[in-house]
Write an enzyme that holds these catalytic residues in place. Sequence first.
Site, PDB file in Angstrom:
ATOM      1  N   HIS A  46       0.853  -1.192   0.000  1.00  0.00           N
ATOM      2  CA  HIS A  46       0.000   0.000   0.000  1.00  0.00           C
ATOM      3  C   HIS A  46       0.887   1.238   0.000  1.00  0.00           C
ATOM      4  CE1 HIS A  46       0.916   0.368   4.285  1.00  0.00           C
ATOM      5  NE2 HIS A  46       0.452  -0.848   4.502  1.00  0.00           N
ATOM      6  N   HIS A 102       4.160   1.334   2.125  1.00  0.00           N
ATOM      7  CA  HIS A 102       5.336   0.646   1.577  1.00  0.00           C
ATOM      8  C   HIS A 102       5.925   1.441   0.406  1.00  0.00           C
ATOM      9  CE1 HIS A 102       2.612  -2.706   3.056  1.00  0.00           C
ATOM     10  NE2 HIS A 102       3.620  -2.720   3.908  1.00  0.00           N
ATOM     11  N   CYS A 160       3.140 -10.163  19.513  1.00  0.00           N
ATOM     12  CA  CYS A 160       2.290  -9.562  18.472  1.00  0.00           C
ATOM     13  C   CYS A 160       2.711 -10.154  17.127  1.00  0.00           C
ATOM     14  CB  CYS A 160       2.429  -8.044  18.435  1.00  0.00           C
ATOM     15  SG  CYS A 160       1.582  -7.321  17.006  1.00  0.00           S
ATOM     16  N   CYS A 183       3.591  -7.507  14.432  1.00  0.00           N
ATOM     17  CA  CYS A 183       4.960  -6.962  14.558  1.00  0.00           C
ATOM     18  C   CYS A 183       5.999  -8.065  14.425  1.00  0.00           C
ATOM     19  CB  CYS A 183       5.202  -6.337  15.928  1.00  0.00           C
ATOM     20  SG  CYS A 183       4.299  -4.857  16.320  1.00  0.00           S
ATOM     21  N   CYS A 188      -1.469  -4.602  21.276  1.00  0.00           N
ATOM     22  CA  CYS A 188      -0.322  -3.948  20.614  1.00  0.00           C
ATOM     23  C   CYS A 188      -0.716  -2.514  20.248  1.00  0.00           C
ATOM     24  CB  CYS A 188       0.056  -4.715  19.346  1.00  0.00           C
ATOM     25  SG  CYS A 188       1.148  -3.772  18.266  1.00  0.00           S
ATOM     26  N   HIS A 205      -0.670  -2.045  16.213  1.00  0.00           N
ATOM     27  CA  HIS A 205      -1.652  -2.764  15.391  1.00  0.00           C
ATOM     28  C   HIS A 205      -3.039  -2.849  16.029  1.00  0.00           C
ATOM     29  CE1 HIS A 205       2.268  -4.111  13.767  1.00  0.00           C
ATOM     30  NE2 HIS A 205       1.632  -3.932  12.637  1.00  0.00           N
ATOM     31  N   LYS A 220      -1.551   5.094  12.052  1.00  0.00           N
ATOM     32  CA  LYS A 220      -0.668   4.628  10.984  1.00  0.00           C
ATOM     33  C   LYS A 220      -1.469   3.836   9.955  1.00  0.00           C
ATOM     34  CE  LYS A 220       3.029   1.368  10.109  1.00  0.00           C
ATOM     35  NZ  LYS A 220       3.374   0.001  10.428  1.00  0.00           N
ATOM     36  N   LYS A 224      -2.629  -2.509   7.157  1.00  0.00           N
ATOM     37  CA  LYS A 224      -3.636  -3.548   7.060  1.00  0.00           C
ATOM     38  C   LYS A 224      -4.349  -3.751   8.397  1.00  0.00           C
ATOM     39  CE  LYS A 224      -4.242  -8.240   5.445  1.00  0.00           C
ATOM     40  NZ  LYS A 224      -3.687  -9.575   5.347  1.00  0.00           N
TER      41      LYS A 224
HETATM   42  N1  MSP Z   1       9.448  -7.301   7.191  1.00  0.00           N
HETATM   43  C1  MSP Z   1       9.667  -6.220   8.081  1.00  0.00           C
HETATM   44  C2  MSP Z   1      10.929  -5.458   7.720  1.00  0.00           C
HETATM   45  C3  MSP Z   1      12.183  -6.276   7.715  1.00  0.00           C
HETATM   46  S1  MSP Z   1      13.560  -5.348   7.216  1.00  0.00           S
HETATM   47  C4  MSP Z   1      14.873  -6.309   7.555  1.00  0.00           C
HETATM   48  C5  MSP Z   1       8.487  -5.280   8.040  1.00  0.00           C
HETATM   49  N2  MSP Z   1       7.744  -5.307   6.918  1.00  0.00           N
HETATM   50  S2  MSP Z   1       6.418  -4.440   6.624  1.00  0.00           S
HETATM   51  O1  MSP Z   1       5.823  -5.006   5.447  1.00  0.00           O
HETATM   52  O2  MSP Z   1       5.615  -4.347   7.786  1.00  0.00           O
HETATM   53  O3  MSP Z   1       6.934  -3.017   6.185  1.00  0.00           O
HETATM   54  C6  MSP Z   1       7.360  -2.120   7.107  1.00  0.00           C
HETATM   55  C7  MSP Z   1       7.822  -0.825   6.468  1.00  0.00           C
HETATM   56  O4  MSP Z   1       6.857  -0.306   5.555  1.00  0.00           O
HETATM   57  C8  MSP Z   1       7.953   0.254   7.521  1.00  0.00           C
HETATM   58  O5  MSP Z   1       9.162   0.201   8.209  1.00  0.00           O
HETATM   59  C9  MSP Z   1       7.842   1.490   6.683  1.00  0.00           C
HETATM   60  O6  MSP Z   1       9.085   1.706   6.062  1.00  0.00           O
HETATM   61  C10 MSP Z   1       6.800   1.105   5.650  1.00  0.00           C
HETATM   62  N3  MSP Z   1       5.445   1.488   6.074  1.00  0.00           N
HETATM   63  C11 MSP Z   1       4.360   0.663   6.220  1.00  0.00           C
HETATM   64  N4  MSP Z   1       3.277   1.427   6.576  1.00  0.00           N
HETATM   65  C12 MSP Z   1       3.641   2.718   6.648  1.00  0.00           C
HETATM   66  C13 MSP Z   1       2.963   3.920   6.919  1.00  0.00           C
HETATM   67  N5  MSP Z   1       1.671   3.974   7.194  1.00  0.00           N
HETATM   68  N6  MSP Z   1       3.677   5.062   6.889  1.00  0.00           N
HETATM   69  C14 MSP Z   1       5.016   5.066   6.584  1.00  0.00           C
HETATM   70  N7  MSP Z   1       5.667   3.959   6.324  1.00  0.00           N
HETATM   71  C15 MSP Z   1       5.026   2.767   6.372  1.00  0.00           C
HETATM   72  O7  MSP Z   1       8.305  -4.533   8.971  1.00  0.00           O
END
Ligand code: MSP
Length: 498
Positions: A16, A19, A124, A127, A145, A148, A297, A300
Site C-alpha cells: 500500500h 510501503h 504480536c 509486529c 499492541c 496494530h 498509521k 492492514k
Molecule cells: N518485514 C519487516 C521489515 C524487515 S527489514 C529487515 C516489516 N515489513 S512491513 O511489510 O511491515 O513493512 C514495514 C515498512 O513499511 C515500515 O518500516 C515502513 O518503512 C513502511 N510502512 C508501512 N506502513 C507505513 C505507513 N503507514 N507510513 C510510513 N511507512 C510505512 O516490517
Amino acid sequence: MIYITTPIYYPNDRPHIGHAYTTIMADTFARWNRLAGEEVFFLTGTDEHGLKLQREAEKRGMDPKKFVDEMSSIFKEYWRLLNISYDRFIRTTDEDHVQTVKRALEKLYSKGLIYRGVYRGWYCTSCEKFLSSDEYIEKDGKKICPIHGKELDYVEEETYFLKLSLYEDFVKDALRKDIVYPPSYAREILSKIEKEGLRDISITRPKNRVYWGIEAPWDPNHTVYVWIDALLNYVTAAGYLESSEKFLRIWPSAHHFIGKDILWFHTAIWFALLRMLDLPLPRRVIVHAFIVLRGRKIGKSAGNVVPIEALIERYGSPDAVRYLLLRFSSLEKDVEFGFDQMDAAYNSELADTLGNLVRRLGVLAKKKLSGVVERSDIDRDLEDKVINSVKKAQSLMNELRFSETLVAIFDIFREVNAYLNRTEPWREERPRRSLYNAFEALRIGTVLLYPFMPSTAERIAKALGFEIKSFEELEMGMRDTYNVAEAPILFRKVREGQ
Ligand code: MSP
C-alpha cells in the site's frame, strides 16, 4: 560506492502507500546518487518467513512457498509500475540468503553466543515481536499492541537466546556515532536502553509451532526467528557468501531506509548482530515517520489502507504519485494523509507550474522559431536565481529533506514562468534570447526533477530535445540547440475535493 536498501516487506498482502513511501524515497535517493556520478547498488525485496506468513497462507489454504511466490511477484509488479530502479529484489527464500543465515548463525553458535532457555511473554504476530509490559497497553484485561491494535498471544516455549546483553555498551556507543538519521531517533533508542538495559533475545521458534522458517543449524526442531533471518538480507545481497573483497567494498556504504516502527531492530539488534559477526556497521540508518489517517498509521491491521491504485487513478500517473508522496513526506513527523492537500499541490504545482510551462515553451518555440531554439547570451539575473535554487536543492537533498528539495526545484520552474512573464516572448517576432534562457533553466530543473519523477523528466527532455545524463549539466549555457519535437500536456487537472 553507495549501497541503498529498503526494508524487505512482508508479502502477506499487496503493498500500500506506506510501503510505496519508503520505496520511492529510497529510489529517489538512488537515482539522485547515480546522477551525481556515484556507483549505486539498490536493494529491495520481500520478507517471506515467519508466523505471519505461515498463518496467512494457512488461512488461504495454500502452501506457504506458493503463496509467497505469488505475492512477491505482485510486489515486483507494483515496483515496476512505480519505476523503482532496484538492482536486486531479494527474497528471504532465495538460496544464497538461506545459506547466509545458516552460515551467520553457525558462527554465532560456535562463538558461544547462543544458549537454550524458556521464553514466556506476549507476542504480536503483526509486529513479529514480543512486547514488554512497557510496550503493550492493557484494555479490559486484555493486552493490546499499540501499533496494530490487536490482542497479543501468550507464548511459553523452549527457545534459543542470543546474548545481546553483552553488547549493551557497544550498541550505546554506536548510537552516539552519526549513523542513525535524524539523530533524534538515536536518542530515543539510547534512552530506552538506558532505562531497560539490553536484554538477550529469543532467536528461534519450535518447529511444531512455526515451521515456515529457516532451520536452526544446530537443532532441527527449531526455526530461526523471522527478524534475525530478515535483517541478514542486507549482508546476503552485499555478497556475504562471495568474495570478501566484494563484500567489504559494498557493505560499509550501506544506507538503510526504514520506517520508525522498525527502528529497534535496525539499531539495537542489528548493530549487535553485526558486531558479533565481526562485520562493520552500516554507514547510515535513515528513518522516516508514518503516513497516518486520522492519527493512525496506515496499514492492514488498522484497516485504513490507501491502495496505491487509488492515487494512480486519481492523479493519472505513477510519477504524480511519487511526487505527491514525497512532497508531503517527513522524516521527523507523522504526515496526515489527505486528498485535499494532494489535489491542491497536484493542480497548482504539477499542472500549472510545471505542466503549463512545458506546454507554453513547446508551443512558443514551434510557433516563433520553427521548433529550433539556438544558443544566445545568458540572462545573468535568471542564471543567479537558478544556480541559487540548484545549490539549495542539493544541500537540502544532502539532509534528505525530500519535500523541501522539491520546493527548491519548483522554485526554478516558478522562476522561469516569472521570467517569461517579464520578457514576454509572445510579443516578439523571434524571441531567441528569452526562449533559450527559459529552455536552459527548464532543462536544469528537469535534470534535478528526474530522480523524483523519472518518466516525466524523460518525457520533457524528449519533447523539448535534450538529454538527462548527470549533475555535471547543471549550468546555464551548456546546450547549443534544442530541436523541439512536441508541446506535450503533461498533467490533466483534477476536480478538487471530489
Ligand atoms: N518485514 C519487516 C521489515 C524487515 S527489514 C529487515 C516489516 N515489513 S512491513 O511489510 O511491515 O513493512 C514495514 C515498512 O513499511 C515500515 O518500516 C515502513 O518503512 C513502511 N510502512 C508501512 N506502513 C507505513 C505507513 N503507514 N507510513 C510510513 N511507512 C510505512 O516490517
